[in-house]
Design a protein around this motif. Sequence first.
Motif, PDB file in Angstrom:
ATOM      1  N   ILE A 136      13.410  14.626  -0.791  1.00  0.00           N
ATOM      2  CA  ILE A 136      12.682  14.449   0.466  1.00  0.00           C
ATOM      3  C   ILE A 136      11.204  14.758   0.266  1.00  0.00           C
ATOM      4  CG2 ILE A 136      12.386  15.390   2.801  1.00  0.00           C
ATOM      5  CD1 ILE A 136      15.444  15.847   2.820  1.00  0.00           C
ATOM      6  N   ARG A 137      10.912  15.855  -0.433  1.00  0.00           N
ATOM      7  CA  ARG A 137       9.521  16.248  -0.680  1.00  0.00           C
ATOM      8  C   ARG A 137       8.781  15.160  -1.460  1.00  0.00           C
ATOM      9  NH1 ARG A 137      10.437  20.850  -3.337  1.00  0.00           N
ATOM     10  NH2 ARG A 137      10.977  21.901  -1.407  1.00  0.00           N
ATOM     11  N   ARG A 138       9.431  14.615  -2.503  1.00  0.00           N
ATOM     12  CA  ARG A 138       8.805  13.571  -3.330  1.00  0.00           C
ATOM     13  C   ARG A 138       8.550  12.307  -2.506  1.00  0.00           C
ATOM     14  NH1 ARG A 138      12.584  12.303  -7.055  1.00  0.00           N
ATOM     15  NH2 ARG A 138      12.478  14.422  -7.807  1.00  0.00           N
ATOM     16  N   LYS A 139       9.517  11.934  -1.678  1.00  0.00           N
ATOM     17  CA  LYS A 139       9.376  10.734  -0.845  1.00  0.00           C
ATOM     18  C   LYS A 139       8.237  10.906   0.155  1.00  0.00           C
ATOM     19  CE  LYS A 139      13.215   8.642  -0.198  1.00  0.00           C
ATOM     20  NZ  LYS A 139      14.572   8.319   0.279  1.00  0.00           N
ATOM     21  N   ASP A 140       8.138  12.110   0.764  1.00  0.00           N
ATOM     22  CA  ASP A 140       7.057  12.380   1.712  1.00  0.00           C
ATOM     23  C   ASP A 140       5.696  12.307   1.033  1.00  0.00           C
ATOM     24  OD1 ASP A 140       8.788  12.692   3.804  1.00  0.00           O
ATOM     25  OD2 ASP A 140       8.786  14.903   3.755  1.00  0.00           O
ATOM     26  N   MET A 141       5.593  12.851  -0.192  1.00  0.00           N
ATOM     27  CA  MET A 141       4.322  12.808  -0.924  1.00  0.00           C
ATOM     28  C   MET A 141       3.934  11.374  -1.253  1.00  0.00           C
ATOM     29  SD  MET A 141       4.550  16.202  -3.378  1.00  0.00           S
ATOM     30  CE  MET A 141       3.568  15.412  -4.617  1.00  0.00           C
ATOM     31  N   GLU A 142       4.901  10.567  -1.691  1.00  0.00           N
ATOM     32  CA  GLU A 142       4.608   9.170  -2.005  1.00  0.00           C
ATOM     33  C   GLU A 142       4.155   8.420  -0.762  1.00  0.00           C
ATOM     34  OE1 GLU A 142       8.170   7.676  -3.774  1.00  0.00           O
ATOM     35  OE2 GLU A 142       7.845   8.769  -5.659  1.00  0.00           O
ATOM     36  N   ARG A 143       4.804   8.671   0.365  1.00  0.00           N
ATOM     37  CA  ARG A 143       4.435   8.027   1.624  1.00  0.00           C
ATOM     38  C   ARG A 143       3.019   8.424   2.026  1.00  0.00           C
ATOM     39  NH1 ARG A 143       8.328  10.001   4.898  1.00  0.00           N
ATOM     40  NH2 ARG A 143       9.882   8.636   4.001  1.00  0.00           N
ATOM     41  N   GLU A 144       2.694   9.711   1.878  1.00  0.00           N
ATOM     42  CA  GLU A 144       1.367  10.212   2.232  1.00  0.00           C
ATOM     43  C   GLU A 144       0.291   9.603   1.327  1.00  0.00           C
ATOM     44  OE1 GLU A 144      -1.485  12.277   4.354  1.00  0.00           O
ATOM     45  OE2 GLU A 144       0.627  11.957   4.820  1.00  0.00           O
ATOM     46  N   GLN A 145       0.590   9.511   0.017  1.00  0.00           N
ATOM     47  CA  GLN A 145      -0.360   8.904  -0.915  1.00  0.00           C
ATOM     48  C   GLN A 145      -0.601   7.438  -0.584  1.00  0.00           C
ATOM     49  OE1 GLN A 145       1.259   9.673  -4.800  1.00  0.00           O
ATOM     50  NE2 GLN A 145      -0.067  11.447  -5.110  1.00  0.00           N
ATOM     51  N   ALA A 146       0.473   6.728  -0.245  1.00  0.00           N
ATOM     52  CA  ALA A 146       0.329   5.313   0.110  1.00  0.00           C
ATOM     53  C   ALA A 146      -0.507   5.169   1.377  1.00  0.00           C
ATOM     54  CB  ALA A 146       1.708   4.681   0.301  1.00  0.00           C
ATOM     55  N   ARG A 147      -0.296   6.061   2.337  1.00  0.00           N
ATOM     56  CA  ARG A 147      -1.073   6.021   3.574  1.00  0.00           C
ATOM     57  C   ARG A 147      -2.551   6.303   3.298  1.00  0.00           C
ATOM     58  NH1 ARG A 147      -3.171   8.864   7.547  1.00  0.00           N
ATOM     59  NH2 ARG A 147      -2.744  10.881   6.623  1.00  0.00           N
ATOM     60  N   MET A 148      -2.815   7.319   2.468  1.00  0.00           N
ATOM     61  CA  MET A 148      -4.199   7.653   2.117  1.00  0.00           C
ATOM     62  C   MET A 148      -4.862   6.497   1.363  1.00  0.00           C
ATOM     63  SD  MET A 148      -4.786  10.490   3.513  1.00  0.00           S
ATOM     64  CE  MET A 148      -6.283  11.102   2.784  1.00  0.00           C
ATOM     65  N   HIS A 149      -4.095   5.852   0.522  1.00  0.00           N
ATOM     66  CA  HIS A 149      -4.622   4.714  -0.243  1.00  0.00           C
ATOM     67  C   HIS A 149      -5.006   3.578   0.714  1.00  0.00           C
ATOM     68  CE1 HIS A 149      -5.261   2.149  -3.659  1.00  0.00           C
ATOM     69  NE2 HIS A 149      -4.480   1.217  -3.111  1.00  0.00           N
ATOM     70  N   ARG A 150      -4.159   3.316   1.706  1.00  0.00           N
ATOM     71  CA  ARG A 150      -4.457   2.269   2.682  1.00  0.00           C
ATOM     72  C   ARG A 150      -5.683   2.633   3.503  1.00  0.00           C
ATOM     73  NH1 ARG A 150       1.081   2.304   3.606  1.00  0.00           N
ATOM     74  NH2 ARG A 150       0.784   3.496   5.513  1.00  0.00           N
TER      75      ARG A 150
END
Length: 162
Positions: A136-150
């Motif tokens: 869950i932690r890894r998935k949340d971090m990936e989602r956050e990184q993708a959002r920041m990238h966008r």
Amino acid sequence: MTSHHTKLIAENRKARFNYFIEEEFEAGVVLKGTEVKSLRMGKVNIKDSYAKIQNGEVFIYQLHIGEYPFAHYGNHEPLRPRKLLMHKAEIKRLYGKINEKGFTLVPLKMYFKDGKVKIVIALARGKQLFDKRESIRRKDMEREQARMHRVGRYTHTGINAR
């Protein structure tokens, strides 16, 4: 070059969350006519199902295929065990790994491939609670990184992010 026409019937998304997937195998499924018709209508649940090896053959249990509503007689049992079609060498290898290392067989997805029903079963090891938290932690971090990238992409071009 052969082209394979595939149509997804059902997918077990929870399996990747609850298990570490080591290896995947494609197998055919022995079905009755009313079961195939129900599958075409999408009346299937593979969430709670699992596979076992008995007498050199692989069977899948708790695979719920709903009854076909238009069959007046000869309808199938929704939760009956169904035989999976695999090569003997694959079955022997699976049998060895399941008995020695504590693996289990979990279905990942079910689909039509050139008109035949196929199921992908995985050699899987169960995750502990802390492993699930890590996922869950890894998935949340990936989602956050993708959002920041966008968001970052819009700020670089001079367009406001909102």
